[in-house]
Design an enzyme around this catalytic site. Structure first.
Site, PDB file in Angstrom:
ATOM      1  N   GLN A  16      74.214   6.171  27.631  1.00  0.00           N
ATOM      2  CA  GLN A  16      75.474   6.528  28.664  1.00  0.00           C
ATOM      3  C   GLN A  16      75.698   7.927  28.624  1.00  0.00           C
ATOM      4  OE1 GLN A  16      78.155   3.415  26.746  1.00  0.00           O
ATOM      5  NE2 GLN A  16      78.922   3.711  28.542  1.00  0.00           N
ATOM      6  N   ARG A  73      81.248   8.534  16.311  1.00  0.00           N
ATOM      7  CA  ARG A  73      80.298   7.588  16.419  1.00  0.00           C
ATOM      8  C   ARG A  73      79.418   7.554  17.649  1.00  0.00           C
ATOM      9  NH1 ARG A  73      81.321   2.168  19.178  1.00  0.00           N
ATOM     10  NH2 ARG A  73      79.945   0.928  18.705  1.00  0.00           N
ATOM     11  N   HIS A 117      73.157   0.046  20.927  1.00  0.00           N
ATOM     12  CA  HIS A 117      74.201   0.045  21.892  1.00  0.00           C
ATOM     13  C   HIS A 117      73.600  -0.205  23.171  1.00  0.00           C
ATOM     14  CE1 HIS A 117      78.376   1.443  22.731  1.00  0.00           C
ATOM     15  NE2 HIS A 117      77.958   0.753  23.920  1.00  0.00           N
ATOM     16  N   GLU A 160      78.821  -4.641  20.173  1.00  0.00           N
ATOM     17  CA  GLU A 160      79.351  -5.517  21.087  1.00  0.00           C
ATOM     18  C   GLU A 160      78.378  -6.650  21.386  1.00  0.00           C
ATOM     19  OE1 GLU A 160      81.599  -4.317  24.537  1.00  0.00           O
ATOM     20  OE2 GLU A 160      83.154  -2.862  23.189  1.00  0.00           O
ATOM     21  N   ASN A 286      86.255  -3.214  18.729  1.00  0.00           N
ATOM     22  CA  ASN A 286      86.377  -2.441  20.094  1.00  0.00           C
ATOM     23  C   ASN A 286      87.201  -3.201  20.875  1.00  0.00           C
ATOM     24  OD1 ASN A 286      84.123  -0.950  19.038  1.00  0.00           O
ATOM     25  ND2 ASN A 286      82.637  -1.517  20.955  1.00  0.00           N
ATOM     26  N   TYR A 288      90.171  -3.115  24.303  1.00  0.00           N
ATOM     27  CA  TYR A 288      90.797  -2.335  25.495  1.00  0.00           C
ATOM     28  C   TYR A 288      92.237  -3.213  25.979  1.00  0.00           C
ATOM     29  CZ  TYR A 288      86.613   0.323  25.573  1.00  0.00           C
ATOM     30  OH  TYR A 288      85.497   1.165  25.044  1.00  0.00           O
ATOM     31  N   GLU A 359      86.358   1.302  19.197  1.00  0.00           N
ATOM     32  CA  GLU A 359      86.327   1.799  20.520  1.00  0.00           C
ATOM     33  C   GLU A 359      87.812   1.474  21.086  1.00  0.00           C
ATOM     34  OE1 GLU A 359      83.676   0.658  23.290  1.00  0.00           O
ATOM     35  OE2 GLU A 359      81.936   1.119  22.247  1.00  0.00           O
ATOM     36  N   TRP A 414      77.748   1.880  32.644  1.00  0.00           N
ATOM     37  CA  TRP A 414      76.896   0.590  32.997  1.00  0.00           C
ATOM     38  C   TRP A 414      76.986   0.271  34.253  1.00  0.00           C
ATOM     39  CZ3 TRP A 414      74.126   0.826  28.909  1.00  0.00           C
ATOM     40  CH2 TRP A 414      74.705   1.107  27.702  1.00  0.00           C
ATOM     41  N   PHE A 422      86.364   7.181  31.582  1.00  0.00           N
ATOM     42  CA  PHE A 422      86.837   7.088  30.584  1.00  0.00           C
ATOM     43  C   PHE A 422      87.126   8.330  29.596  1.00  0.00           C
ATOM     44  CE2 PHE A 422      85.744   2.682  31.131  1.00  0.00           C
ATOM     45  CZ  PHE A 422      86.464   1.772  30.259  1.00  0.00           C
TER      46      PHE A 422
END
Ligand code: BGC
Length: 451
Positions: A16, A73, A117, A160, A286, A288, A359, A414, A422
């Site tokens: 990313q 991280r 990741h 994840e 993680n 949200y 996260e 992604w 973000f």
């Protein structure tokens, strides 16, 4: 644990932010390939430049240090270290991460390193459907422990795995882009074995420090006190976080999954169980968003039922939006109290194992610099979610060890490409300048007041 040991950090991932995909001897990952398929990425972009972190990491470390963070991280790119997935090590890849780690340490920032990741080397044939990939991951992990283990003492194996398995092999949303109702269980099984192989190497090698995993989960609040709703909520949580966490404690998948899926769920052998039980020193979370969960189809046909992220026939849970909750630019409901409840659920189920929030963050619509600087929604999101996390830690006595905000800067999100923001810092692919947003200063204050 003294207050000052709490880790305040930000989180990122290699594909990313790094860019430089064809530089420094890096091999091809499944995401390089996936992005080339027409229609996969909202804006047709990819991570080939991303935030150009590969060249600008020093500037980025300075931004993290100025925030007052004592942790960071990030993930290692497997194909940057082993371009073919196995075999020959790429010295330039090792050198890059050495420079990054040394720079972090010079700034007093503790590196928290994720080994994987999602940027799987393209060469790993059949990806996570193949047990060989899990074995290869163990070898790759050992190379990383040998190269960086003298300075990195906080490791996470996988990020994840739910997304890798469900979105990658079930819903055809993420690389490698497969649609199937059974394969996610196979992929998940191999991911868990990969975790096990890596931890086995870590422990056998006597490397200093701790190793864990970063699993994701939304909170599922029972819609009513009806036993069917209570069980639906529990079932949803076991199918989400429990799927990837129970085996690390018991060597088995959660009971509600086993009873529903029977033979469709793979089993671990006696040796594999032995390898998995006790294989995590801490749990990453993680998180949200949240929703209601019910065992009954909603009575009002007009009410919006949010999907439960797939495999819904197996779970048989109806997810219902929380009325009145504001939504982020990902269309994810903002429900700060869900985090406190989830932390308590995890603490109870896993006997108060240390937890890091690996996260948590908010996508806000930011068409221009002005709106990014005034990112009120993100500022409030961070304040409210962190307040709930602190209640879990201080009032409920959950053993919460740290919080990592997702994410340092706007990056390749992604399948949304560069369309979702973000970051605490603005960064656009056209203009790679780093511009701190309002939330950067809000988070800085939170750290200062809690540090
Ligand atoms: C992932 C990140 C991603 C973030 C926001 C998490 O699922 O680990 O890579 O950018 O959520 O979608």
């Amino acid at each position: 644990m003294s207050k000052s040991h709490f880790i305040w950090g930000t989180a990122t991932s290699s594909y990313q932010i790094e860019g430089a995909v064809r530089e420094g001897g890096r091999g091809v990952s499944i995401w390089d390939t996936f992005c080339q398929e027409p229609g996969r990425i909202l804006d047709g972009s990819d991570g080939s430049v991303a935030c150009d972190h590969y060249h600008r990491f020093q500037e980025d470390v300075k931004l993290i240090a100025d925030l007052g963070c004592n942790g960071y991280r990030f993930s290692l790119s497997w194909p940057r270290i082993l371009p073919d997935g196995t075999g020959k090590i790429n010295p330039e890849g090792i050198a890059f991460y050495n420079r990054l780690i040394d720079t972090l340490l010079e700034h007093g920032i503790t590196p928290f390193v994720t080994l994987y990741h999602w940027d799987l080397p393209q060469n790993c044939k059949y990806g996570w459907l193949n047990r060989e990939t899990a074995k290869a991951f163990g070898e790759y992990a050992k190379i990383c422990f040998d190269a960086f283990g003298d300075r990195v003492h906080n490791w996470m194996t996988l990020n994840e795995s739910w997304c890798s398995a469900v979105l990658g092999y079930g819903l055809d949303v993420f690389a490698p882009g497969i649609q199937d109702s059974h394969l996610p269980y196979i992929a998940a099984h191999n991911l868990l074995l990969a975790h096990g192989f890596a931890v086995q190497k870590f422990r056998a090698g006597g490397y200093p420090g701790e190793i864990g995993i970063a699993n994701n989960c939304d909170w599922r609040e029972p819609l009513t006190c009806d036993p069917q709703d209570l069980e639906a909520s529990e079932r949803a949580l076991q199918f989400f976080y429990g799927w990837y966490t129970d085996p690390l404690f018991t060597g088995e998948y959660p009971e509600l999954m086993r009873s529903r899926l029977g033979k469709r769920l793979p089993e671990f052998s006696a040796d594999e169980k032995k390898m998995l039980i006790g294989s995590t020193d801490f749990l990453g979370l993680n998180h949200y968003t949240s929703s209601y969960a019910s065992g009954y189809p909603p009575q009002n046909a007009g009410s919006e039922v949010v999907g439960n992220g797939g495999l819904s026939d197996d779970q048989d849970v109806y997810l219902i939006p929380i009325p009145g909750a504001e939504k982020t630019d990902m269309n994810w409901a903002i429900v700060p109290w869900g985090l406190r409840k989830l932390l308590n659920w995890i603490a109870k189920r896993y006997k108060n194992t240390p937890i890091y929030i690996t996260e948590n963050g908010c996508a806000a619509p930011e068409p221009d610099e002005e709106s990014a600087k005034n990112d009120i929604m993100r500022q409030k999101y961070l304040r409210d979610y962190i307040a709930e996390a602190m209640k879990a830690k201080n009032e409920d006595k959950v053993d919460l060890r740290g919080y990592f905000c997702w994410t340092l800067m706007d990056n390749f999100e992604w399948t949304s490409g560069y369309m979702r923001h973000f970051g605490l810092v603005r960064c656009t692919p056209e203009k790679l300048d780093r511009i701190p947003k309002g939330s950067y200063y809000t988070y800085k204050n939170i750290i200062k007041n809690n540090g």
